[in-house]
Scaffold this motif. Sequence first.
Motif, PDB file in Angstrom:
ATOM      1  N   ALA A 284       0.829  -1.216   0.000  1.00 36.78           N
ATOM      2  CA  ALA A 284       0.000   0.000   0.000  1.00 36.78           C
ATOM      3  C   ALA A 284       0.857   1.256   0.000  1.00 36.78           C
ATOM      4  O   ALA A 284       2.077   1.202   0.249  1.00 36.78           O
ATOM      5  CB  ALA A 284      -0.892  -0.005   1.244  1.00 36.78           C
ATOM      6  N   GLU A 288      -3.310   5.353   2.138  1.00 39.31           N
ATOM      7  CA  GLU A 288      -4.462   4.540   1.726  1.00 39.31           C
ATOM      8  C   GLU A 288      -5.259   4.063   2.938  1.00 39.31           C
ATOM      9  O   GLU A 288      -4.746   4.011   4.058  1.00 39.31           O
ATOM     10  CB  GLU A 288      -3.991   3.333   0.903  1.00 39.31           C
ATOM     11  CG  GLU A 288      -3.605   3.682  -0.519  1.00 39.31           C
ATOM     12  CD  GLU A 288      -3.321   2.435  -1.342  1.00 39.31           C
ATOM     13  OE1 GLU A 288      -4.306   1.792  -1.749  1.00 39.31           O
ATOM     14  OE2 GLU A 288      -2.146   2.103  -1.560  1.00 39.31           O
ATOM     15  N   LYS A 334      -1.773  -2.894   3.566  1.00 41.33           N
ATOM     16  CA  LYS A 334      -3.154  -2.515   3.906  1.00 41.33           C
ATOM     17  C   LYS A 334      -4.010  -3.778   3.937  1.00 41.33           C
ATOM     18  O   LYS A 334      -3.630  -4.828   3.405  1.00 41.33           O
ATOM     19  CB  LYS A 334      -3.708  -1.528   2.873  1.00 41.33           C
ATOM     20  CG  LYS A 334      -3.842  -2.129   1.485  1.00 41.33           C
ATOM     21  CD  LYS A 334      -4.408  -1.134   0.482  1.00 41.33           C
ATOM     22  CE  LYS A 334      -4.439  -1.773  -0.915  1.00 41.33           C
ATOM     23  NZ  LYS A 334      -4.824  -0.865  -1.966  1.00 41.33           N
TER      24      LYS A 334
END
Length: 345
Positions: A284, A288, A334
């Motif tokens: 990620a 984000e 993420k």
Amino acid sequence: MSDKKLKVNIQKKLKEFDLDVDFELKKGCLGILGPSGCGKSMTLKSIAGIVNPDSGVVSLTTDNETTYFDSEKKINLKPQKRNVGYLFQNYALFPNMTVEENVAIGLSKNEDKSTLSEIIKRFHLEGLEKRYPRQLSGGQQQRVALARIMAYGPDVILLDEPFSAMDTFLKEQLRLELINSLKDFDGFSILVTHNRDEAFQFCDELIILDQGKVIAKGNTHEVFENPKKVQVARLTGCKNISKIEIIDERHVKSLEWGLELETSKEVSSNITHIGIRAHDFSPAQKDELNAFDTENSTKIEMPFEWEITLANGLWWKRDKQIHEHEFRIPDYLKVDPKNIILLEE
């Protein structure tokens, strides 16, 4: 023809806990998944009539209903009178009989030699007919035991941890063989295992047992995708589980990992934990949604995956090729809100 079903509702007082199992199987293969000593084998033995429950009912409905056990009506059929095949962990073959003789025991008196050779062929035992169990590999022994069970046309097949004593290579091979052997089987089968991969691979329906109690039941894929309870998540292989504080209906704070995360489902007040499966993270950018840094992570190379342990205690598994030996951990990872599993204690 009436609806086929196997109904099991039994209770038995054991030394460590009280067994209380209740399920109905209408088709295919049921898995009973749970840790060692949770009552799985005791359930099978009660269906087979090897063990007597204290109370309850075990019945089978095909064209008509056969009651195997009913404590109130004082019915308790002997194991020989129940049309149930039991595949024991050690296969229980007769050591002083050949393959052919072991299989033939399952056939009724009026069946001829051609039935025997058909079964020998179906279970790929040609050429082994005159051998004794000690001259067979584990896989061959298992096939003989299954052939013997299938020979007498059971309504129910009970499989008690059939792969527990085997090495990984043999296990893979035998799982596939067993799946193929059961494919044409028109009755019910129940597989007892503590291995989540076996349960997932074999079973249409699943019940999860813990300390003699059913803590989850339903379609196998659904139980894995939405385990609902902490213990069910653990038993289906979820590696990351954390206690939480609820921030609002779509946000939680993980107390173990120190992360605030957004969820895709509403978080009701009975949710106490979240789970994230180890394969469900992806690289990620810093800003984000549900991203966090990976500083001070450690990695271990396995043949087909990297195992990365993050400083906050999260565990990430990333698939790799056998010839790939370099891997740089991204600065941020993420988790998609839909991959956050909401769990009750």
